[in-house]
Motif scaffolding. Sequence first.
Motif, mmCIF file in Angstrom:
data_model
loop_
_atom_site.group_PDB
_atom_site.id
_atom_site.type_symbol
_atom_site.label_atom_id
_atom_site.label_comp_id
_atom_site.label_asym_id
_atom_site.label_seq_id
_atom_site.Cartn_x
_atom_site.Cartn_y
_atom_site.Cartn_z
ATOM 1 N N ILE A 215 0.695 -1.144 0.111
ATOM 2 C CA ILE A 215 0.085 -0.048 -0.001
ATOM 3 C C ILE A 215 0.848 1.270 -0.035
ATOM 4 N N TYR A 216 1.906 1.309 0.798
ATOM 5 C CA TYR A 216 2.751 2.447 1.074
ATOM 6 C C TYR A 216 3.615 2.534 -0.400
ATOM 7 N N GLY A 217 4.328 1.544 -0.763
ATOM 8 C CA GLY A 217 5.058 1.760 -2.214
ATOM 9 C C GLY A 217 3.943 2.262 -3.204
ATOM 10 N N LEU A 218 2.895 1.755 -3.319
ATOM 11 C CA LEU A 218 1.963 2.212 -4.696
ATOM 12 C C LEU A 218 1.341 3.628 -4.338
ATOM 13 N N MET A 219 1.103 3.868 -3.164
ATOM 14 C CA MET A 219 0.689 5.354 -2.745
ATOM 15 C C MET A 219 1.971 6.226 -3.338
ATOM 16 N N CYS A 220 3.164 5.936 -2.884
ATOM 17 C CA CYS A 220 4.340 6.712 -3.364
ATOM 18 C C CYS A 220 4.580 6.840 -5.006
ATOM 19 N N PHE A 221 4.201 5.727 -5.726
ATOM 20 C CA PHE A 221 4.073 5.696 -6.898
ATOM 21 C C PHE A 221 2.920 6.529 -7.659
ATOM 22 N N CYS A 222 1.945 6.272 -6.971
ATOM 23 C CA CYS A 222 0.665 7.286 -7.537
ATOM 24 C C CYS A 222 0.712 8.723 -7.433
ATOM 25 N N LEU A 223 1.391 9.088 -6.334
ATOM 26 C CA LEU A 223 1.806 10.558 -6.144
ATOM 27 C C LEU A 223 2.746 10.857 -7.423
ATOM 28 N N TYR A 224 3.770 9.962 -7.455
ATOM 29 C CA TYR A 224 4.760 10.410 -8.564
ATOM 30 C C TYR A 224 4.212 10.382 -9.831
ATOM 31 N N ALA A 225 3.137 9.442 -10.328
ATOM 32 C CA ALA A 225 2.664 9.383 -11.510
ATOM 33 C C ALA A 225 1.726 10.386 -12.102
ATOM 34 N N ARG A 226 0.904 11.039 -10.969
ATOM 35 C CA ARG A 226 -0.014 11.934 -11.141
ATOM 36 C C ARG A 226 0.280 13.376 -11.651
ATOM 37 N N GLU A 227 -0.331 13.972 -12.755
ATOM 38 C CA GLU A 227 0.044 15.075 -13.238
ATOM 39 C C GLU A 227 -0.126 16.071 -12.373
ATOM 40 N N HIS A 251 10.578 -4.200 5.868
ATOM 41 C CA HIS A 251 9.625 -3.303 5.109
ATOM 42 C C HIS A 251 9.987 -1.812 5.323
ATOM 43 N N ALA A 252 10.327 -1.346 6.772
ATOM 44 C CA ALA A 252 10.456 -0.012 7.124
ATOM 45 C C ALA A 252 11.553 0.362 6.114
ATOM 46 N N LEU A 253 12.716 -0.151 6.005
ATOM 47 C CA LEU A 253 13.736 0.162 5.166
ATOM 48 C C LEU A 253 13.290 0.512 3.607
ATOM 49 N N ILE A 254 12.533 -0.436 3.079
ATOM 50 C CA ILE A 254 12.048 -0.413 1.879
ATOM 51 C C ILE A 254 11.173 0.537 1.585
ATOM 52 N N ALA A 255 10.302 0.901 2.726
ATOM 53 C CA ALA A 255 9.152 1.789 2.297
ATOM 54 C C ALA A 255 9.891 3.346 2.433
ATOM 55 N N TYR A 256 10.873 3.653 3.014
ATOM 56 C CA TYR A 256 11.591 4.942 3.035
ATOM 57 C C TYR A 256 12.720 4.997 1.857
ATOM 58 N N LEU A 257 13.031 3.641 1.315
ATOM 59 C CA LEU A 257 13.814 3.782 0.142
ATOM 60 C C LEU A 257 13.030 4.107 -1.034
ATOM 61 N N SER A 258 11.605 3.710 -1.175
ATOM 62 C CA SER A 258 10.518 4.069 -2.046
ATOM 63 C C SER A 258 10.567 5.383 -2.267
ATOM 64 N N ILE A 259 10.091 5.958 -0.990
ATOM 65 C CA ILE A 259 9.710 7.354 -1.206
ATOM 66 C C ILE A 259 10.825 8.226 -1.464
ATOM 67 N N GLY A 260 12.004 7.808 -1.063
ATOM 68 C CA GLY A 260 13.238 8.445 -1.518
ATOM 69 C C GLY A 260 13.475 8.405 -3.118
ATOM 70 N N GLY A 261 13.224 7.262 -3.318
ATOM 71 C CA GLY A 261 13.690 6.934 -4.661
ATOM 72 C C GLY A 261 12.678 7.709 -5.829
ATOM 73 N N PHE A 262 11.241 7.630 -5.578
ATOM 74 C CA PHE A 262 10.225 8.446 -6.244
ATOM 75 C C PHE A 262 10.535 9.901 -6.079
ATOM 76 N N SER A 263 11.101 10.231 -5.041
ATOM 77 C CA SER A 263 11.273 12.006 -5.046
ATOM 78 C C SER A 263 12.115 12.341 -5.600
ATOM 79 N N ASP A 355 9.637 3.682 -14.922
ATOM 80 C CA ASP A 355 10.158 4.434 -13.608
ATOM 81 C C ASP A 355 9.678 3.760 -12.214
ATOM 82 N N MET A 356 8.597 3.162 -12.120
ATOM 83 C CA MET A 356 8.312 2.377 -11.064
ATOM 84 C C MET A 356 9.322 1.097 -11.123
#
Length: 648
Positions: A215-227, A251-263, A355-356
């Motif tokens: 859920i967290y990873g896909l929320m990051c992606f959706c915020l990234y992908a939306r115009e 999972h905590a580490l991967i979550a924060y790597l995900s938001i960092g990666g998409f930003s 990008d995902m």
Amino acid sequence: MSPFFKSINLYAALGLLFCLVLVLAPDLLPLAIGQDNSTWTPINTAQYRFGDNYYYAAWVAEVLQHGFPPNSPSAAEFADKPLLETLRWFPLFVAALPGFVWPDLDFRAIYIIDYVFTVCVFFGLPFYLTRRLTGHNLGALLVGISVLFFTAYSWTDIPVAVGYPGADSLWRWVKLLFGYVIHGQLELLQMFEYEALQGSFRYINLSISGPILMIYGLMCFCLYAREKPNWLLAAALMVLSPFMAFSYPSHALIAYLSIGGFSVLAFLRGRKPAAGILFGIGALTAAILFFGGYIGYTIHVFEVNALWQNIFHKETLKLIDRPIWMMVTMVILNKYSLTLALVWWLTRDNRDLRDMALVFGSIGCALAVTGLFDMPQLWGRFMGRGIDHLWFMTLLIAVVHGLKKVQPYKQLTQDRLVKLKHAFTVFVLAVPVLSFGPYAYHCATNGTRFMPEGRWQALQWIKENAADQTVATTNWDDLTFIPIYTPATLMHDHMIIGGRSPEDEVARYIGLWKFLGYPRDMLENRFKIMFPAVWERVTSKREKLLAPPLLDEEKYAASQIGEGSIYWSYVTTVNGMNVATPEREIDPAFLKHLMDLYDQTDAKAVPTRFPFKYVVVSGQERALPMKAALPLNKVYSNETHDIYEVTP
């Protein structure tokens, strides 16, 4: 309603129903059929089930019964002492949430609802994302089912790279690669327990923390992908983000790597609104955790926790003994980097999907580097229990998207193309049916979802009359169920649940045995056979696991001293002594130490040294002559259990 929404609803609804029926049937079919003189329980003991569901069920019950922060479910003296699960409380809270919404809800129903949550996320989100990125309804259906059922055997079990355990040569790795791709499906067909598919069905970690990460990873992606910014989604991610620090560590580490990666990717792509939102959420989360004392609290938890000190703390940061070329291969030619290259090619005309894949694939490649270090207990939890669901989903979506662009695929006639689609669809649908269907039938008839009615009645008496008291018992089935179905604490328990040290738990078991006046030679024999009994239980074949009990009563009792009190084979030394020989026999010096401890124990002082008010007697111990060191007053009895109150 438009045809688009009609079709997506039909495929999604049928797919979700398909997954729910298969996943819940092993637990609910026994409930529907019933068993004479027994009570239904979807959670059972190590005598009947494989895996850790009894362990995490006790922690979810602790959250419901005693609130936050969750401390020891069974050790009264640790009411204010944090344990590892205190640190990763967020999945426990999510699992317990139905009980907070409906306070009178039976805990067994909460357990079932948790698996409904697992199915809805692991099927639903891959379905949604596939439909959004590719437009394929059937592809979305197959991806959702595959992520739920096939992640473990079709992806996680494949060795990461040459040089990993079991893949000590290039030929061996290639052989294992193709072997797992084919043999893994046969393993899935031989289903014997939920947790055999750890990729999806390991209770709490991964069946709750895994969906939360998705859920967290896909929320990051959706915020990234939306115009345009979605402020509601951004607010939800901001609320969720600090809590991810209290999930399963990988999972905590991967979550924060995900938001960092998409930003970072949003900045590079010139998506300034998305970059600002994601970076802001990440920065604010870091500030909350830093100024909230998260780092110091985490260090403190590790320092005082017996489980960490006895297992993970002993591993040191040292390189594995492998040739240089293997180490290089592990870094640049592992299964994540190779499949990332494939996905990069398949998604060359879909920037969002590419990008995902870049973010999740890069995380997988980075975590693969942990294989360079000889720390299997620690780093092994960051791969199969980490990125695999997100990456396997991304890989499958890329295949659905890019398949029509592959030249051999484009040259297929329409008739052959339809046949190929039908064949693959039948395979994806048939394997879970042929796996979970027979498993559900076995569960309905083999006793794994039942306990004796007398045990259930005794648990209800404890719940009503001893909720704030400490209970003692030498029966390991009772030890397992009391923290789950009652608020009572235990005089001794599994060390990984109670949080006590192995030394303390063994001393408590010995003390209770001597207090009750049970035979000394019987206790000594249990010590002698405990490690062979543990090995016999944990290496039980599928046929035995489908027809429990796994051991006879005496072997089971012995095995749980080794497995529950000491936590062998993860814990190998107690009081500086080796507990077992290389042949899995008890070390003679350790046996002498245990029996000396028995001889030196003052039986009358046991209730004072290890306070408890009630003694529960059941199983084979009920037939033993009991010569308690202090008077006992029988306060409850039924056909299977006696409960005594200790008289001062």
